[in-house]
Design an enzyme around this catalytic site. Structure first.
Site, short mmCIF file in Angstrom:
data_model
loop_
_atom_site.label_atom_id
_atom_site.label_comp_id
_atom_site.label_asym_id
_atom_site.label_seq_id
_atom_site.Cartn_x
_atom_site.Cartn_y
_atom_site.Cartn_z
N PRO A 65 39.02 50.91 -19.33
CG PRO A 65 38.90 49.94 -21.45
CD PRO A 65 38.59 49.68 -20.01
CD GLU A 116 32.04 44.12 -25.21
OE1 GLU A 116 31.87 45.32 -25.51
OE2 GLU A 116 32.72 43.34 -25.90
NE ARG A 148 61.14 53.69 -12.57
CZ ARG A 148 61.77 54.87 -12.57
NH1 ARG A 148 61.10 55.95 -12.18
NH2 ARG A 148 63.02 54.97 -12.94
CG ASP A 166 62.40 59.00 -13.28
OD1 ASP A 166 63.58 59.00 -13.68
OD2 ASP A 166 61.87 58.08 -12.64
#
Length: 250
Positions: A90, A117, A154, A169
């Site tokens: 994160p 954690e 992709r 895209d």
């Protein structure tokens, strides 16, 4: 391209990685995918891969040894390839389309899925990238790895049936994708824009560019700050702002 995923939950990848574009990419030998359970590399007799943090604190941390030994085994198996080793965290740099494009140019990617954690800090010395899927916390890195792999694979040549699909895209051009339509031409009094049916490819291209710019202006104006503007695009944006202001007044 070879991709290795270090995870404690290999079964999570069994279905996702064999369906749709990812499955077809493997059938075409565009993708060589290896799911590595790094618990198999622990030297702990109880097969533990985590332990309590020095200095105290909540939760458990992944140990460096099992992950390091897994990486060394991968390097030994594929000594000829340069590896981009990605720690899913994160606190990492936020994943986006440009990063997916960068990943797609590599020969060998390795994703490390965290759990518990967090990581023993020394694990960071083993990686080339620290990447986050977004500003939130998941139970583990597996889902994030799947998203990043999908977005990357992709983009490989021949991965999509239509080679023009990926470049058009959303985000690939820096703008959101323009509206698209298919049959019927009219549904419940909602009609397909006439310009898309007149066969004039130049006008269609101009309409698509303008509507792509309009959608970005209305939904993600922050993206416009990163744009390299041409004179034509600036004129289009002025027209869009004027049109939207009139619409608001009505």
């Amino acid at each position: 391209m070879r991709i290795d995923v270090l995870t404690l939950f290999p079964k999570m990848f069994e279905t996702t990685m064999t369906e749709s574009i990812l499955g077809k990419a493997q059938e075409k030998n565009l993708l060589d995918l290896h799911i590595q359970n790094f618990r198999e590399f622990t030297t702990d007799k109880h097969r533990h891969v985590d332990d309590y943090p020095y200095g105290g604190g909540a939760g458990m941390l992944l140990q460096v040894q099992p992950i390091d030994d897994t990486l060394q085994a991968i390097k030994k198996e594929t000594p000829e390839t340069k590896k981009r080793i990605i720690l899913l965290d994160p606190a990492g740099k936020t994943f986006d389309q440009k990063m997916a494009e960068s990943f797609s140019e590599e020969d060998h990617l390795v994703f490390i899925c965290g759990h518990y954690e967090g990581y023993d800090e020394r694990i960071r010395s083993l990686v080339t990238d620290e990447v986050s899927l977004g500003d939130y916390v998941l139970t583990g890195g597996e889902l994030a790895a799947m998203v990043m792999i999908d977005a990357t694979v992709r983009l490989l040549p021949d991965a999509l049936g239509n080679e023009q699909s990926a470049p058009g895209d959303s985000y690939s051009t820096g703008l959101l994708e323009h509206p698209q339509y298919t049959r019927p031409a009219v549904y419940k009094e909602m009609a397909v824009p006439e310009v898309l049916m007149n066969g004039n490819h130049k006008l269609i291209e101009q309409w698509q560019q303008k509507e792509s710019l309009r959608r970005t202006y209305l939904r993600r104006p922050d993206l416009l700050e990163k744009m390299e503007w041409t004179k034509e695009m600036k004129i289009m944006l002025d027209e869009i702002i004027e049109e939207e202001n009139k619409r608001d007044l009505n």
